[in-house]
Design a protein around this motif. Structure first.
Motif, mmCIF file in Angstrom:
data_model
loop_
_atom_site.group_PDB
_atom_site.id
_atom_site.type_symbol
_atom_site.label_atom_id
_atom_site.label_comp_id
_atom_site.label_asym_id
_atom_site.label_seq_id
_atom_site.Cartn_x
_atom_site.Cartn_y
_atom_site.Cartn_z
ATOM 1 N N UNK A 57 -13.268 -25.838 -29.688
ATOM 2 C CA UNK A 57 -12.570 -26.665 -30.947
ATOM 3 C C UNK A 57 -11.715 -27.684 -29.340
ATOM 4 N N UNK A 58 -11.628 -26.318 -27.814
ATOM 5 C CA UNK A 58 -10.690 -26.725 -27.004
ATOM 6 C C UNK A 58 -12.097 -27.176 -25.854
ATOM 7 N N UNK A 59 -12.881 -27.028 -26.349
ATOM 8 C CA UNK A 59 -14.104 -28.178 -24.747
ATOM 9 C C UNK A 59 -14.030 -29.095 -25.376
ATOM 10 N N UNK A 60 -14.191 -29.804 -26.731
ATOM 11 C CA UNK A 60 -13.506 -31.477 -27.397
ATOM 12 C C UNK A 60 -12.253 -31.667 -27.083
ATOM 13 N N UNK A 61 -11.432 -31.367 -26.151
ATOM 14 C CA UNK A 61 -10.102 -31.911 -25.849
ATOM 15 C C UNK A 61 -8.740 -31.362 -26.952
ATOM 16 N N UNK A 62 -8.915 -30.122 -27.534
ATOM 17 C CA UNK A 62 -7.537 -30.502 -28.719
ATOM 18 C C UNK A 62 -7.391 -28.858 -27.926
ATOM 19 N N UNK A 63 -5.743 -28.517 -28.006
ATOM 20 C CA UNK A 63 -5.022 -27.511 -27.411
ATOM 21 C C UNK A 63 -4.861 -26.551 -28.563
ATOM 22 N N UNK A 64 -5.607 -24.922 -28.459
ATOM 23 C CA UNK A 64 -6.111 -23.734 -29.189
ATOM 24 C C UNK A 64 -4.795 -23.514 -29.329
ATOM 25 N N UNK A 65 -3.550 -22.826 -30.599
ATOM 26 C CA UNK A 65 -3.869 -21.668 -30.543
ATOM 27 C C UNK A 65 -4.421 -20.531 -31.838
ATOM 28 N N UNK A 66 -5.375 -20.113 -31.248
ATOM 29 C CA UNK A 66 -6.276 -19.113 -31.997
ATOM 30 C C UNK A 66 -4.601 -17.783 -32.709
ATOM 31 N N UNK A 67 -4.934 -17.110 -34.019
ATOM 32 C CA UNK A 67 -4.990 -16.404 -34.722
ATOM 33 C C UNK A 67 -5.693 -14.881 -35.094
ATOM 34 N N UNK A 68 -5.490 -13.844 -35.081
ATOM 35 C CA UNK A 68 -5.981 -13.497 -35.623
ATOM 36 C C UNK A 68 -5.238 -11.612 -35.640
ATOM 37 N N UNK A 69 -5.692 -10.868 -37.288
ATOM 38 C CA UNK A 69 -5.199 -10.186 -37.119
ATOM 39 C C UNK A 69 -5.783 -8.937 -36.768
ATOM 40 N N UNK A 70 -6.644 -9.254 -36.007
ATOM 41 C CA UNK A 70 -7.418 -7.800 -35.537
ATOM 42 C C UNK A 70 -7.329 -7.785 -34.189
ATOM 43 N N UNK A 71 -6.300 -6.529 -33.276
ATOM 44 C CA UNK A 71 -5.912 -6.982 -31.859
ATOM 45 C C UNK A 71 -7.171 -6.527 -30.918
ATOM 46 N N UNK A 72 -8.379 -5.554 -30.974
ATOM 47 C CA UNK A 72 -9.566 -6.328 -30.939
ATOM 48 C C UNK A 72 -10.389 -7.480 -30.666
ATOM 49 N N UNK A 73 -10.183 -8.043 -32.082
ATOM 50 C CA UNK A 73 -10.929 -9.737 -31.298
ATOM 51 C C UNK A 73 -10.118 -10.756 -31.125
ATOM 52 N N UNK A 74 -8.665 -10.105 -31.010
ATOM 53 C CA UNK A 74 -7.542 -11.007 -30.096
ATOM 54 C C UNK A 74 -8.262 -10.646 -28.668
ATOM 55 N N UNK A 75 -8.228 -9.303 -28.502
ATOM 56 C CA UNK A 75 -8.292 -8.815 -26.682
ATOM 57 C C UNK A 75 -9.975 -9.764 -26.353
#
Length: 160
Positions: A57-75
């Motif tokens: 989505x960012x490559x399409x020009x959007x400013x993205x805030x991602x969230x996830x409950x899994x710390x390993x995914x976020x890392x």
């Protein structure tokens, strides 16, 4: 697959699902096109996993805030964001979409989910949070699946 874990859109006549990447990107493009947000719009990717959809989505020009409950995914998401040098377009943090109290009201142009809302323990609460953080005329785009028991299938649908 590069860590991407979602369904894909396959072209009519596809008889062999490999390679998967084109089908996965078509699904992500469809998610991007759903809300029709202009370049620069601020979007919450709720359940961002390893960050692949957020980065697309960012490559399409959007400013993205991602969230996830899994710390390993976020890392892993943050590592990929850094590797692609997209820190100015994407960020990822550990958070639960049931509890977005850290997000100010009316602060996002869009919210998206890719096969994550189906896991909500309290769907009404999640949707309430999504609508609270959306700006006026904001959009929610959700690509989800649902499990139905055989007795819930439409009449005439083959049983599993």
């Amino acid at each position: 697959m590069g860590g991407t874990r979602h369904f894909g859109y396959y072209l009519l006549g596809t008889t062999w699902p490999l390679p998967l990447s084109p089908a996965l990107r078509r699904m992500e493009d469809h998610l991007y096109n759903l809300p029709e947000l202009p370049v620069g719009s601020k979007v919450l990717d709720a359940g961002c996993g390893n960050g692949n959809v957020a980065l697309h989505l960012a490559c399409k020009g959007l400013q993205v805030q991602g969230i996830d409950i899994d710390v390993n995914h976020v890392r892993r998401a943050q590592q990929e964001i850094n590797a692609q040098q997209k820190e100015n377009m994407v960020s990822a943090r550990v958070a639960d979409y049931h509890h977005l109290d850290w997000v100010p009201d009316v602060s996002f142009d869009g919210v998206c989910t890719m096969e994550t809302f189906v896991h909500a323990r309290e769907p009404e609460q999640v949707l309430s949070e999504f609508f609270r953080i959306l700006k006026p005329r904001g959009s929610i785009a959700m690509h989800e699946y649902w499990h139905l028991d055989d007795d819930e299938l439409p009449q005439g649908h083959p049983k599993t």
